[in-house]
Design a protein around this motif. Sequence first.
Motif, PDB file in Angstrom:
ATOM      1  N   GLY A 190       7.272  -3.239 -18.885  1.00 28.22           N
ATOM      2  CA  GLY A 190       6.087  -2.158 -19.432  1.00 28.22           C
ATOM      3  C   GLY A 190       4.923  -2.394 -19.250  1.00 28.22           C
ATOM      4  N   ASP A 191       4.315  -3.267 -18.495  1.00 26.28           N
ATOM      5  CA  ASP A 191       2.983  -3.118 -18.004  1.00 26.28           C
ATOM      6  C   ASP A 191       2.550  -2.309 -17.090  1.00 26.28           C
ATOM      7  OD1 ASP A 191       2.225  -5.441 -19.664  1.00 26.28           O
ATOM      8  OD2 ASP A 191       2.377  -6.922 -18.147  1.00 26.28           O
ATOM      9  N   TYR A 192       1.354  -1.914 -16.933  1.00 24.21           N
ATOM     10  CA  TYR A 192       0.957  -0.955 -16.113  1.00 24.21           C
ATOM     11  C   TYR A 192       0.523  -1.317 -15.069  1.00 24.21           C
ATOM     12  CZ  TYR A 192       1.673   2.618 -19.415  1.00 24.21           C
ATOM     13  OH  TYR A 192       2.528   3.669 -20.540  1.00 24.21           O
ATOM     14  N   VAL A 193       0.459  -0.810 -13.772  1.00 29.21           N
ATOM     15  CA  VAL A 193      -0.109  -1.078 -12.500  1.00 29.21           C
ATOM     16  C   VAL A 193      -0.855   0.129 -11.905  1.00 29.21           C
ATOM     17  CG1 VAL A 193       0.326  -1.832 -10.257  1.00 29.21           C
ATOM     18  CG2 VAL A 193       1.490  -3.170 -12.131  1.00 29.21           C
ATOM     19  N   VAL A 194      -1.972   0.241 -11.603  1.00 32.33           N
ATOM     20  CA  VAL A 194      -2.342   1.193 -10.693  1.00 32.33           C
ATOM     21  C   VAL A 194      -2.405   1.170  -9.349  1.00 32.33           C
ATOM     22  CG1 VAL A 194      -4.740   2.226 -10.010  1.00 32.33           C
ATOM     23  CG2 VAL A 194      -4.500   1.571 -12.590  1.00 32.33           C
ATOM     24  N   THR A 195      -1.930   2.133  -8.799  1.00 32.38           N
ATOM     25  CA  THR A 195      -1.949   2.071  -7.305  1.00 32.38           C
ATOM     26  C   THR A 195      -2.569   3.398  -6.825  1.00 32.38           C
ATOM     27  OG1 THR A 195       0.030   3.437  -7.002  1.00 32.38           O
ATOM     28  CG2 THR A 195       0.424   1.135  -7.035  1.00 32.38           C
ATOM     29  N   GLU A 196      -3.075   3.356  -5.423  1.00 36.59           N
ATOM     30  CA  GLU A 196      -3.739   4.722  -4.950  1.00 36.59           C
ATOM     31  C   GLU A 196      -2.545   5.400  -4.724  1.00 36.59           C
ATOM     32  OE1 GLU A 196      -4.467   2.009  -1.597  1.00 36.59           O
ATOM     33  OE2 GLU A 196      -6.458   2.032  -2.112  1.00 36.59           O
ATOM     34  N   THR A 197      -2.641   6.676  -4.570  1.00 32.75           N
ATOM     35  CA  THR A 197      -1.506   7.690  -4.268  1.00 32.75           C
ATOM     36  C   THR A 197      -1.974   8.815  -2.940  1.00 32.75           C
ATOM     37  OG1 THR A 197       0.130   9.200  -4.913  1.00 32.75           O
ATOM     38  CG2 THR A 197      -2.008   9.298  -5.917  1.00 32.75           C
ATOM     39  N   PRO A 198      -1.241   8.606  -1.976  1.00 32.89           N
ATOM     40  CA  PRO A 198      -0.215   7.985  -1.498  1.00 32.89           C
ATOM     41  C   PRO A 198      -0.325   6.544  -1.267  1.00 32.89           C
ATOM     42  CG  PRO A 198      -1.105   9.110   0.205  1.00 32.89           C
ATOM     43  CD  PRO A 198      -1.889   9.390  -0.824  1.00 32.89           C
ATOM     44  N   THR A 199       0.711   5.716  -1.457  1.00 34.23           N
ATOM     45  CA  THR A 199       0.354   4.394  -0.983  1.00 34.23           C
ATOM     46  C   THR A 199       1.824   3.833  -0.312  1.00 34.23           C
ATOM     47  OG1 THR A 199      -0.164   1.896  -2.013  1.00 34.23           O
ATOM     48  CG2 THR A 199       1.618   3.357  -3.287  1.00 34.23           C
ATOM     49  N   TYR A 200       1.819   2.448  -0.215  1.00 36.75           N
ATOM     50  CA  TYR A 200       2.728   1.583   0.572  1.00 36.75           C
ATOM     51  C   TYR A 200       3.930   1.408  -0.630  1.00 36.75           C
ATOM     52  CZ  TYR A 200       5.452  -2.378   2.180  1.00 36.75           C
ATOM     53  OH  TYR A 200       6.340  -3.507   2.353  1.00 36.75           O
ATOM     54  N   SER A 410       7.544  22.194   5.717  1.00 37.76           N
ATOM     55  CA  SER A 410       7.673  21.052   4.834  1.00 37.76           C
ATOM     56  C   SER A 410       7.927  19.838   5.690  1.00 37.76           C
ATOM     57  CB  SER A 410       8.896  21.236   3.998  1.00 37.76           C
ATOM     58  OG  SER A 410       9.865  20.143   3.967  1.00 37.76           O
ATOM     59  N   ALA A 411       7.237  18.640   5.392  1.00 38.55           N
ATOM     60  CA  ALA A 411       7.088  17.525   6.151  1.00 38.55           C
ATOM     61  C   ALA A 411       8.470  17.016   6.304  1.00 38.55           C
ATOM     62  CB  ALA A 411       6.255  16.428   5.461  1.00 38.55           C
ATOM     63  N   LYS A 412       9.413  16.974   5.225  1.00 43.02           N
ATOM     64  CA  LYS A 412      10.870  16.701   5.427  1.00 43.02           C
ATOM     65  C   LYS A 412      11.776  17.426   6.241  1.00 43.02           C
ATOM     66  CE  LYS A 412      12.053  15.145   1.117  1.00 43.02           C
ATOM     67  NZ  LYS A 412      12.489  15.766  -0.123  1.00 43.02           N
ATOM     68  N   GLY A 429       6.631  12.258   1.786  1.00 45.61           N
ATOM     69  CA  GLY A 429       7.344  11.971   0.341  1.00 45.61           C
ATOM     70  C   GLY A 429       7.620  10.376   0.163  1.00 45.61           C
ATOM     71  N   ILE A 430       7.605   9.636   1.327  1.00 44.78           N
ATOM     72  CA  ILE A 430       8.077   8.181   1.296  1.00 44.78           C
ATOM     73  C   ILE A 430       6.727   7.562   0.676  1.00 44.78           C
ATOM     74  CG2 ILE A 430       8.319   6.188   2.701  1.00 44.78           C
ATOM     75  CD1 ILE A 430      10.722   7.804   2.900  1.00 44.78           C
ATOM     76  N   PHE A 431       5.792   8.005   0.583  1.00 48.39           N
ATOM     77  CA  PHE A 431       4.443   7.374   0.136  1.00 48.39           C
ATOM     78  C   PHE A 431       4.211   7.829  -1.055  1.00 48.39           C
ATOM     79  CE2 PHE A 431       4.079   7.691   4.881  1.00 48.39           C
ATOM     80  CZ  PHE A 431       4.145   6.398   5.166  1.00 48.39           C
ATOM     81  N   TYR A 432       4.906   8.509  -1.915  1.00 43.68           N
ATOM     82  CA  TYR A 432       4.540   9.110  -3.404  1.00 43.68           C
ATOM     83  C   TYR A 432       5.514   8.519  -4.275  1.00 43.68           C
ATOM     84  CZ  TYR A 432       0.925  12.054  -1.351  1.00 43.68           C
ATOM     85  OH  TYR A 432      -0.091  12.522  -0.743  1.00 43.68           O
ATOM     86  N   CYS A 439       4.666  16.466  -2.947  1.00 43.70           N
ATOM     87  CA  CYS A 439       3.764  15.932  -1.666  1.00 43.70           C
ATOM     88  C   CYS A 439       4.588  16.104  -0.321  1.00 43.70           C
ATOM     89  CB  CYS A 439       3.287  14.574  -2.110  1.00 43.70           C
ATOM     90  SG  CYS A 439       2.325  14.536  -3.527  1.00 43.70           S
ATOM     91  N   ASP A 440       4.689  17.208   0.279  1.00 45.09           N
ATOM     92  CA  ASP A 440       5.657  17.349   1.170  1.00 45.09           C
ATOM     93  C   ASP A 440       4.579  18.076   2.478  1.00 45.09           C
ATOM     94  OD1 ASP A 440       7.985  16.962   2.594  1.00 45.09           O
ATOM     95  OD2 ASP A 440       8.631  19.129   1.958  1.00 45.09           O
ATOM     96  N   ASP A 441       3.389  17.709   2.462  1.00 42.35           N
ATOM     97  CA  ASP A 441       2.611  18.476   3.395  1.00 42.35           C
ATOM     98  C   ASP A 441       1.778  17.457   4.316  1.00 42.35           C
ATOM     99  OD1 ASP A 441       1.188  17.365   1.354  1.00 42.35           O
ATOM    100  OD2 ASP A 441       0.096  19.106   0.895  1.00 42.35           O
ATOM    101  N   TYR A 442       2.363  16.211   4.649  1.00 38.89           N
ATOM    102  CA  TYR A 442       1.723  15.532   5.499  1.00 38.89           C
ATOM    103  C   TYR A 442       2.845  14.635   6.390  1.00 38.89           C
ATOM    104  CZ  TYR A 442      -3.374  15.494   3.633  1.00 38.89           C
ATOM    105  OH  TYR A 442      -4.472  16.031   3.477  1.00 38.89           O
ATOM    106  N   ILE A 443       2.400  14.126   7.493  1.00 42.18           N
ATOM    107  CA  ILE A 443       3.140  13.145   8.212  1.00 42.18           C
ATOM    108  C   ILE A 443       2.301  12.066   8.314  1.00 42.18           C
ATOM    109  CG2 ILE A 443       4.821  14.923   8.778  1.00 42.18           C
ATOM    110  CD1 ILE A 443       3.528  14.962  11.510  1.00 42.18           C
TER     111      ILE A 443
END
Lengths: 473, 473
Positions: A190-200, A410-412, A429-432, A439-443
């Motif tokens: 239930g705890d929250y974690v902040v990540t950058e988006t996109p991320t690993y 579409s990146a996919k 998409g993998i990084f989101y 989020c389908d516009d980057y590679i």
Amino acid sequence: MKIVSIQLLNEEQPKYLQLFNSIKEQISQGEMKPGERLPAIRSLASQLGVNTSTVVNAYKQLESNSYITAKKGSGYFVSNTKTGKEDINFSSDLGLFKDTSVINFASATPHPSIFPIESFKACINEVLERDKGFAFGYDESNGYRPLRQSILDYFNREYSIFVENENYLQIVSGAQQGIDIIGKVLLNPGDYVVTETPTYDGAVAAFKSRGARIISVNMDKDGMDMEELEKKIRICKPKLIYVMSRYQNPTTVCYSEEKLKKLLLLAKENQLYIVEDDSMSELYFEKEKPMPLKALDIDNECVIYLKSFSKILMPGLRVGCMVIPNKLLSDFTKIKHTSDISSSGLIQRSLDLYFRSEKWEEHLQYMKEIYRGRFEVMLTALERLQKYGVKYEKPGGGLYFWVRLPRYLSAKLFYQKCKANGLVFIPSGIFYDNIHKNCDDYIRLSFASAGIDQISEGMAILEKCLQSKYQEE
Amino acid sequence: MKIVSIQLLNEEQPKYLQLFNSIKEQISQGEMKPGERLPAIRSLASQLGVNTSTVVNAYKQLESNSYITAKKGSGYFVSNTKTGKEDINFSSDLGLFKDTSVINFASATPHPSIFPIESFKACINEVLERDKGFAFGYDESNGYRPLRQSILDYFNREYSIFVENENYLQIVSGAQQGIDIIGKVLLNPGDYVVTETPTYDGAVAAFKSRGARIISVNMDKDGMDMEELEKKIRICKPKLIYVMSRYQNPTTVCYSEEKLKKLLLLAKENQLYIVEDDSMSELYFEKEKPMPLKALDIDNECVIYLKSFSKILMPGLRVGCMVIPNKLLSDFTKIKHTSDISSSGLIQRSLDLYFRSEKWEEHLQYMKEIYRGRFEVMLTALERLQKYGVKYEKPGGGLYFWVRLPRYLSAKLFYQKCKANGLVFIPSGIFYDNIHKNCDDYIRLSFASAGIDQISEGMAILEKCLQSKYQEE
């Protein structure tokens, strides 16, 4: 769904979590099939005798873990796309190495042909001669002490990271285990974690496996959006912020000094920890080496610095290192012990010898030269592709380009097309985290694994595929 | 305690767990000192505006994790004995190897001087010659395939364990990681896990780190008390039963066939999984090798068989193996990936070569001869000690004796006395979950690490200490 089998009787677990688990189980065990519609929220709530918010929370949790998908206006359905994400991910680092007919811009780790095998082999044999059976005994849970000393010297010298002594260093079986252990020490369900988006995505998966909830903060060109971060900290009171401050994966962003300072200030004010994941800060092409956030944390108070050697040395070592803030020291040793007792003594001892020899600096220089060459080749080719509407920021280092596709692509789908033509990379998409579905516009194009000729060849495939798409428009 | 700082506002976490966490934090951070009295249950409940059962549950959880101690009639106090348990535990496998002035009956792993270093070194060098950089790339998350095939052949041949193919095998970084991964796949906070009592404390720690609650079932001479087990399954509905069916640690008990069958039946009827932890079934001194429970699980349905090579080969390999039931396969691979991506490729490949050579069988014979010699020496000496009231069952294999002290002796105090005389072993308290506070009447004597002369010497010290106690009475 067998509602009749659902029982929410465990008084010590939130009801939404019990519901989440029993539906998850029905999906995993094939009792609910892909495409099957889940009961309407209101009707399920009344059948189970719970509030609608309990069902809503359970469904949201299922959705964010990709078990189910919401379709606007018609409810929730068991996902059938769940494995798609993992398929790409797994193949990126594994099977494709050996498939020489495919050009690999997906893998983030160097190709085995450039590993320093001969010199490392010499270290292994020296250790076996010297330590004999003790190389295969248990080492201390926090790591082989001389190795921790070598690494600390390196951190001092190269990154101005100062801690009292090597006791504050914890050896881990690779950075992924580091993230897993951090989750175990600091997070409750239930705890929250902040990540950058996109991320690993491997970090997100590890935090989620502790039952944590992910809060994504958007990346600007010089680090996270600090206003958004501040607001989300205020609302959600997270325990942890996970960042890659230098050559962020996948955006290649380096944090500005101003943002680093702000980040540290926010952590102190809100008494939370920052995980700084650093896998490739050695690989800079700029004149000046960027400093880590950890160098600013002079009281060793709130930054857990996590160092991987997979990208600058060899991924199969399965040895990484963490600098642990003062207050957390004993917790980490205990949890490391419960996780796998200790990391391979033989590899730790050999790595220690390697660091103490000149081979390490030599190899680093060699890797930097190789990567700089590949970087230039990919950059030159990318410049040519701008005419198709492709956009990117030139990174100061690291192993990737983060490339924005023309609006109509579409990146996919573009990934599928390129793959059919013999080129793989990672679509955005993998990084989101799943909440961000559009989020389908980057590679991400990595030059970690492909040689210079392959990069030219791969970029030509990319151009061909872009061209045909461009003409279709 | 700063009650004012305690806030139980997280709606998605049970209140008792929030309270547990905030008190735990105050203790860990030194805001509450050892010996400090905790507020009375009723008064804390009313100050926080919660039910008394919430406080009771939080205190119980703190107690079972050794943060606090109940004193009859006077309430709860912050523990100061917490580190005692870990001190002994850690030193057993680590520091004492090097302290040659102390005789070590504590360590459960062989002494480094009898590891097969030369032949393993040859395997390592052969792998590096053959695979070069690929020995340091990422291997598949479920393990290097040829190694899984070798191990499966071995399981087939030696233990009548049959599964369809090597896909059902998962390589792990040692058995401890196996237990950790099992916890991650199967357990949610609040779930119940059945363990034998006494049992291996590392397993209990890993299950607890997932928030699981431990149910202890007493050991008879031929396995767990099945009536007690059945009753506890009915009441608590556990997810998992953790057993060591052959030469159980620490009692040395082997399960009878009847009990193995009953165990399997109970698991099937109640749809729960059994973890069968096997670290030393190769080390039998009887004529017939006992079969594992897994051999009875012919549909590969409910037994997770976990194999360690630490005791029969070398602990520092950090490579073990699990046989995974059909339904759990994909979950395990995913969780292994999140835990540390994959285990060391170099060690996996070298171990594969080692298994495929004759060296492995030779070494196993060598280890068995060595251990049988030590076993006999310790047994003979123990027979002499019976006159002081010492009792034990002669084990059919394994590496320990589980020795009942005379009624008037405390294992903990006797440990201190022997240690002062240059001998260490493990007093029984270590093997009991904290609920059982009075289990202070056994000691585990291991002959894994000490040589024959040292065993004689150690047993003489034991006799001296027993004698002086005997005369005091």
